[in-house]
Scaffold this motif. Sequence first.
Motif, short mmCIF file in Angstrom:
data_model
loop_
_atom_site.label_atom_id
_atom_site.label_comp_id
_atom_site.label_asym_id
_atom_site.label_seq_id
_atom_site.Cartn_x
_atom_site.Cartn_y
_atom_site.Cartn_z
N PHE A 152 154.05 53.41 12.86
CA PHE A 152 154.44 52.05 13.17
C PHE A 152 153.94 51.64 14.56
CE2 PHE A 152 157.29 48.91 14.98
CZ PHE A 152 157.35 47.95 13.98
N VAL A 153 154.16 52.51 15.55
CA VAL A 153 153.73 52.21 16.92
C VAL A 153 152.21 52.16 16.99
CG1 VAL A 153 153.68 53.10 19.29
CG2 VAL A 153 155.84 52.99 18.03
N GLU A 154 151.52 53.06 16.30
CA GLU A 154 150.06 53.05 16.30
C GLU A 154 149.51 51.76 15.67
OE1 GLU A 154 148.96 56.74 14.42
OE2 GLU A 154 149.29 57.89 16.27
N GLN A 155 150.10 51.33 14.56
CA GLN A 155 149.67 50.08 13.92
C GLN A 155 149.96 48.88 14.81
OE1 GLN A 155 151.52 49.89 10.06
NE2 GLN A 155 150.53 51.77 9.36
N SER A 156 151.10 48.90 15.47
CA SER A 156 151.48 47.80 16.35
C SER A 156 150.56 47.71 17.55
CB SER A 156 152.93 48.00 16.85
OG SER A 156 153.83 48.04 15.77
N SER A 157 150.27 48.83 18.18
CA SER A 157 149.37 48.82 19.34
C SER A 157 147.95 48.45 18.93
CB SER A 157 149.42 50.16 20.08
OG SER A 157 149.02 51.22 19.25
N ALA A 158 147.53 48.86 17.76
CA ALA A 158 146.19 48.48 17.27
C ALA A 158 146.11 46.97 17.06
CB ALA A 158 145.88 49.22 15.97
N ALA A 159 147.21 46.34 16.63
CA ALA A 159 147.22 44.89 16.43
C ALA A 159 146.97 44.15 17.74
CB ALA A 159 148.55 44.44 15.82
N ALA A 160 147.46 44.71 18.85
CA ALA A 160 147.25 44.09 20.17
C ALA A 160 145.91 44.51 20.77
CB ALA A 160 148.39 44.46 21.11
N ASP A 217 148.46 38.54 22.03
CA ASP A 217 148.83 39.90 21.64
C ASP A 217 150.25 39.95 21.06
OD1 ASP A 217 146.35 40.80 22.43
OD2 ASP A 217 147.04 41.55 24.37
N VAL A 218 151.17 39.21 21.65
CA VAL A 218 152.54 39.15 21.12
C VAL A 218 152.51 38.57 19.71
CG1 VAL A 218 154.77 37.98 21.34
CG2 VAL A 218 153.73 39.09 23.32
N ARG A 219 151.75 37.52 19.51
CA ARG A 219 151.65 36.90 18.19
C ARG A 219 151.06 37.89 17.18
NH1 ARG A 219 154.40 33.27 15.92
NH2 ARG A 219 154.44 32.22 17.90
N ALA A 220 150.01 38.61 17.56
CA ALA A 220 149.36 39.58 16.66
C ALA A 220 150.32 40.71 16.27
CB ALA A 220 148.10 40.14 17.31
N VAL A 221 151.06 41.22 17.25
CA VAL A 221 152.01 42.30 16.97
C VAL A 221 153.13 41.79 16.07
CG1 VAL A 221 153.75 43.83 18.00
CG2 VAL A 221 151.47 43.66 19.02
N GLY A 222 153.68 40.62 16.39
CA GLY A 222 154.76 40.05 15.57
C GLY A 222 154.32 39.80 14.14
#
Length: 168
Positions: A49-57, A100-105
């Motif tokens: 989950f954290v890896e996917q989230s950080s990749a989104a940003a 980046d916030v929008r991409a992660v959300g």
Amino acid sequence: MSARRAHDARSITTAALLCATIFALTACSNDPGEPTVKPSQAEQSVVEFVEQSSAAAGGEWEHVSGPGVRECAQENGAPGTMFVYIVKRADSTDADARADVRAVGERWKDLGVDVEWYESGGADPVPGVRGRGGPVISASFNAKPGHYRLSATSQCSDGSPDELSREG
């Protein structure tokens, strides 16, 4: 068939249906002896989950902490273990933060997380997003330019934090 025998047959049928219904309802509930999530699954899930989230940003992220074990209570009341994982990123700017916030959300929403966007107070507000549900109990992304921080807490799994820590 006599009225007495018909009544007895209906009573037996009703009792059998009641027992079958009770069995079906309890068979679907969490058995205290059966984990809903294995510790290895919870740990892997929060890391992914954290890896996917950080990749989104995007950008280069650094490990801060975890996946660290914490005590929790499973839905069935049994003691359990959850995992917390934290990463940070220093190579960000004011221009990146909101995107980046929008991409992660949006990535979290795709994963079934309930999302809440926010901004801190003050003259220079920091954008962020918090989440609950989906593959994690909670998640947070604070996009302070130059000091991004992303954390997530796994679902509660079976096992004792002390035992898991000893096992390494």
